[in-house]
Scaffold this motif. Structure first.
Motif, PDB file in Angstrom:
ATOM      1  N   ASP A   1      49.990  14.730 139.570  1.00 44.69           N
ATOM      2  CA  ASP A   1      50.780  15.770 140.224  1.00 44.69           C
ATOM      3  C   ASP A   1      50.029  17.080 140.287  1.00 44.69           C
ATOM      4  OD1 ASP A   1      50.874  16.001 137.467  1.00 44.69           O
ATOM      5  OD2 ASP A   1      52.801  17.052 137.493  1.00 44.69           O
ATOM      6  N   ILE A   2      49.190  17.339 139.269  1.00 42.41           N
ATOM      7  CA  ILE A   2      48.375  18.557 139.298  1.00 42.41           C
ATOM      8  C   ILE A   2      47.379  18.490 140.454  1.00 42.41           C
ATOM      9  CG2 ILE A   2      46.704  19.949 138.021  1.00 42.41           C
ATOM     10  CD1 ILE A   2      48.048  19.098 135.459  1.00 42.41           C
ATOM     11  N   ASP A   3      46.758  17.330 140.640  1.00 43.44           N
ATOM     12  CA  ASP A   3      45.813  17.170 141.751  1.00 43.44           C
ATOM     13  C   ASP A   3      46.522  17.351 143.083  1.00 43.44           C
ATOM     14  OD1 ASP A   3      43.799  16.666 139.940  1.00 43.44           O
ATOM     15  OD2 ASP A   3      44.057  14.505 140.006  1.00 43.44           O
ATOM     16  N   GLU A   4      47.747  16.814 143.208  1.00 39.35           N
ATOM     17  CA  GLU A   4      48.498  16.975 144.452  1.00 39.35           C
ATOM     18  C   GLU A   4      48.818  18.441 144.719  1.00 39.35           C
ATOM     19  OE1 GLU A   4      51.901  14.528 143.987  1.00 39.35           O
ATOM     20  OE2 GLU A   4      50.785  12.628 144.099  1.00 39.35           O
ATOM     21  N   GLN A   5      49.254  19.169 143.662  1.00 39.90           N
ATOM     22  CA  GLN A   5      49.536  20.596 143.833  1.00 39.90           C
ATOM     23  C   GLN A   5      48.278  21.369 144.212  1.00 39.90           C
ATOM     24  OE1 GLN A   5      51.431  22.046 140.279  1.00 39.90           O
ATOM     25  NE2 GLN A   5      52.970  20.437 140.285  1.00 39.90           N
TER      26      GLN A   5
ATOM     27  N   GLU B   1      50.478  36.755 141.255  1.00 41.88           N
ATOM     28  CA  GLU B   1      50.844  35.896 142.366  1.00 41.88           C
ATOM     29  C   GLU B   1      51.305  34.527 141.880  1.00 41.88           C
ATOM     30  OE1 GLU B   1      47.622  37.870 145.476  1.00 41.88           O
ATOM     31  OE2 GLU B   1      47.442  35.802 144.865  1.00 41.88           O
ATOM     32  N   ASP B   2      50.730  34.047 140.758  1.00 42.42           N
ATOM     33  CA  ASP B   2      51.085  32.727 140.264  1.00 42.42           C
ATOM     34  C   ASP B   2      52.418  32.726 139.519  1.00 42.42           C
ATOM     35  OD1 ASP B   2      48.761  31.761 141.308  1.00 42.42           O
ATOM     36  OD2 ASP B   2      47.632  31.919 139.452  1.00 42.42           O
ATOM     37  N   TYR B   3      52.670  33.769 138.712  1.00 41.54           N
ATOM     38  CA  TYR B   3      53.822  33.751 137.832  1.00 41.54           C
ATOM     39  C   TYR B   3      54.807  34.885 138.057  1.00 41.54           C
ATOM     40  CZ  TYR B   3      50.661  30.619 135.391  1.00 41.54           C
ATOM     41  OH  TYR B   3      49.819  29.607 135.089  1.00 41.54           O
ATOM     42  N   GLY B   4      54.433  35.904 138.768  1.00 42.77           N
ATOM     43  CA  GLY B   4      55.325  37.046 138.963  1.00 42.77           C
ATOM     44  C   GLY B   4      55.138  38.112 137.897  1.00 42.77           C
TER      45      GLY B   4
ATOM     46  N   ASP C   1      45.677  20.175 145.830  1.00 37.59           N
ATOM     47  CA  ASP C   1      45.341  19.868 147.227  1.00 37.59           C
ATOM     48  C   ASP C   1      46.215  20.665 148.194  1.00 37.59           C
ATOM     49  OD1 ASP C   1      43.448  18.094 146.346  1.00 37.59           O
ATOM     50  OD2 ASP C   1      44.737  16.333 146.522  1.00 37.59           O
ATOM     51  N   ILE C   2      47.508  20.782 147.859  1.00 42.61           N
ATOM     52  CA  ILE C   2      48.409  21.567 148.712  1.00 42.61           C
ATOM     53  C   ILE C   2      47.979  23.024 148.749  1.00 42.61           C
ATOM     54  CG2 ILE C   2      50.765  22.429 148.931  1.00 42.61           C
ATOM     55  CD1 ILE C   2      51.725  19.752 147.791  1.00 42.61           C
ATOM     56  N   LEU C   3      47.646  23.571 147.566  1.00 41.02           N
ATOM     57  CA  LEU C   3      47.197  24.967 147.506  1.00 41.02           C
ATOM     58  C   LEU C   3      45.910  25.160 148.289  1.00 41.02           C
ATOM     59  CD1 LEU C   3      47.402  27.842 146.362  1.00 41.02           C
ATOM     60  CD2 LEU C   3      46.187  27.032 144.325  1.00 41.02           C
TER      61      LEU C   3
ATOM     62  N   LEU D   1      39.765  30.235 143.183  1.00 35.56           N
ATOM     63  CA  LEU D   1      41.205  30.378 142.960  1.00 35.56           C
ATOM     64  C   LEU D   1      41.848  29.032 142.662  1.00 35.56           C
ATOM     65  CD1 LEU D   1      43.801  32.048 142.975  1.00 35.56           C
ATOM     66  CD2 LEU D   1      43.912  31.729 145.455  1.00 35.56           C
ATOM     67  N   VAL D   2      41.494  28.010 143.440  1.00 39.69           N
ATOM     68  CA  VAL D   2      42.063  26.685 143.213  1.00 39.69           C
ATOM     69  C   VAL D   2      41.654  26.160 141.842  1.00 39.69           C
ATOM     70  CG1 VAL D   2      42.001  24.281 143.984  1.00 39.69           C
ATOM     71  CG2 VAL D   2      42.218  26.121 145.653  1.00 39.69           C
ATOM     72  N   SER D   3      40.379  26.380 141.482  1.00 41.10           N
ATOM     73  CA  SER D   3      39.916  25.928 140.178  1.00 41.10           C
ATOM     74  C   SER D   3      40.636  26.647 139.046  1.00 41.10           C
ATOM     75  CB  SER D   3      38.397  26.157 140.059  1.00 41.10           C
ATOM     76  OG  SER D   3      37.927  25.805 138.778  1.00 41.10           O
ATOM     77  N   ALA D   4      40.812  27.969 139.206  1.00 43.13           N
ATOM     78  CA  ALA D   4      41.508  28.742 138.180  1.00 43.13           C
ATOM     79  C   ALA D   4      42.970  28.322 138.076  1.00 43.13           C
ATOM     80  CB  ALA D   4      41.413  30.237 138.486  1.00 43.13           C
TER      81      ALA D   4
END
Length: 466
Positions: free
Chosen positions: A184-188, A318-321, A190-192, A37-40
């Motif tokens: 910023d993508i890497d930070e997001q 879940e990602d976009y609605g 990591d948070i996910l 999921l994180v990779s996708a």
């Protein structure tokens, strides 16, 4: 120890072992799925950023096109003016345009003017990548993306991961482009990942509690059965068998519905893409895009099958609605079939549960597949309307229509399975399905779900202007 106690232990021990094994396997599967999921998610964000880069380049091309085509300017004057325009165009915190000639000389590089006028053809980043050479090669090929390490202005020149898109500029033997930094993508991501790990830990703890309660319930039930009369035990055993059978039947229906509405539709789309590619090859046209589309659909089939096996929901919702998912699905459908799709949507992500979003998305997917196969339509309208009392998904086309009343009266089990699946999905949420169609007058499908099934009150959501 009498026989009853031995039987009781024999009953409890396999259950404990089975629950332990299930918990271990489930935990491992959750971990594997979370990584996927994180990779996708990361790849999806990068794909969106790539599209943004192309849009920025298109804007830049539009800003300098009139200069390049101005016959009143000498080439030197035009080049000077183009440099000025590119140097002044900015977007976001770190967004700027750069330009080099094919010999590697820097022409435009905002906030790092000390690089301008110097040759960087053999420059390498910290990983040894000759990024200028690769950027020039991509530009000569007609445009492309390059990843490398470069200074980030907003972080005081700190080296960060960068994704750039470049194109050639006119007949000047120039390469120009822009890029984004991926920190910023890497930070997001990591948070996910941390959020998913926390959820997995909570789920494992809940499973442990449920498992313990289940064992205690079985133990208590075993004691009760042992001291109960034989007749009462037989009645409960029959009731248990009936409940197990009913659960199995419901599970079969669910799997059948998911396979039909999900995997089957994607298989059909992949087949259509392959057929389109075959037709293009027969007439000598380029079928690369269709083959890539078929490959992507096959990958999606694999993901859907894995999703069904683990009872997960499509990630796009879940990602976009739901609104964004319908918009994207309509765009892909239009590109693949040539049928114009107009989507009028609301940002209803916050008021819908994942299950309702999935049900409405599958209904739209089934409906458009039927339109492609049977309607002969040239235009489709999809609207998602939120009003006091109801959430309504309406899908209409200008196709040839069909005798809906006649089909409703048909009792053959192999006909109309798609509509029956739609009704079954809506019935879980007290929803209703209405179909209006007649031969030669197109078809209109309305899927309605009452506000009581939504997360928030639909009246308040509607007045708030979502």
């Amino acid at each position: 120890m009498n026989i009853n106690h031995k039987l009781h232990l024999i009953t409890i021990f396999p259950l404990v072992m089975a629950l332990t094994a299930v918990m271990i396997v489930t935990h491992l599967q959750y971990r594997a799925l979370s990584q996927q999921l994180v990779s996708a998610y990361r790849q999806s964000v990068i794909d969106d950023r790539k599209e943004e880069l192309q849009n920025y380049i298109a804007i830049a091309n539009g800003a300098i096109k009139h200069v390049i085509e101005d016959s009143n300017l000498t080439q030197a004057e035009a080049q000077s003016l183009v440099k000025k325009i590119l140097a002044e165009m900015r977007f976001g915190e770190n967004g700027y345009f750069f330009a080099y000639d094919y010999d590697g000389n820097s022409l435009v590089l905002p906030e790092q003017e000390w690089r301008v006028g110097k040759n960087w053809l053999y420059a390498t980043d910290k990983e040894g990548v000759h990024y200028i050479q690769r950027l020039i090669e991509k530009a000569e090929e007609g445009g492309g993306y390059v990843r490398y390490l470069f200074n980030q202005p907003s972080k005081g020149g700190e080296v960060s991961k960068k994704l750039a898109y470049v194109e050639s500029l006119g007949d000047w033997h120039w390469m120009f482009g822009t890029g984004i930094y991926l920190d910023d993508i890497d930070e997001q991501t990591d948070i996910l990942s941390a959020s998913i790990s926390k959820h997995i830990s909570n789920t494992s703890l809940s499973s442990l509690v449920i498992g313990f309660l289940s064992v205690m319930a079985v133990f208590t039930a075993g004691v009760f059965i042992r001291i109960s009369e034989k007749r009462l035990a037989n009645i409960k055993l029959r009731a248990l068998n009936e409940r197990i059978f009913q659960t199995q039947e419901e599970e079969c229906k669910r799997v059948s519905r998911e396979l039909h509405d999900g995997v089957s539709q994607t298989v059909a789309a992949a087949r259509f893409s392959l057929e389109t590619a075959q037709l293009k090859q027969e007439v000598g046209e380029d079928s690369t895009q269709d083959l890539e589309k078929a490959t992507e659909l096959i990958r999606q089939i694999m993901l859907d099958i894995r999703s069904i096996s683990h009872q997960l929901h499509p990630g796009i919702l879940e990602d976009y609605g739901l609104g964004a998912a319908l918009k994207e699905f309509g765009r892909e459908f239009s590109q693949r079939t040539g049928i114009e799709v107009e989507v009028k949507r609301l940002a209803v992500r916050k008021i819908l549960s994942t299950e309702i979003s999935g049900a409405l998305y599958r209904i739209a997917q089934e409906s458009l597949t039927n339109i492609e196969r049977h309607s002969g339509a040239t235009k489709v309208q999809i609207s998602l309307v939120l009003s006091p009392g109801w959430l309504t998904l309406e899908i209409s086309d200008n196709g040839k229509g069909f005798d809906y009343l006649g089909m409703e009266q048909c009792m053959k089990p192999n006909e109309g399975i798609g509509l029956r699946n739609m009704k079954e999905r809506l019935s879980f949420y007290n929803g209703v399905l209405k179909v209006q169609s007649s031969v030669g007058k197109g078809t209109s499908l309305l899927a309605r779900i009452p506000q009581s099934e939504l997360r928030y009150n639909a009246d308040n959501a509607y007045e708030g202007g979502l």
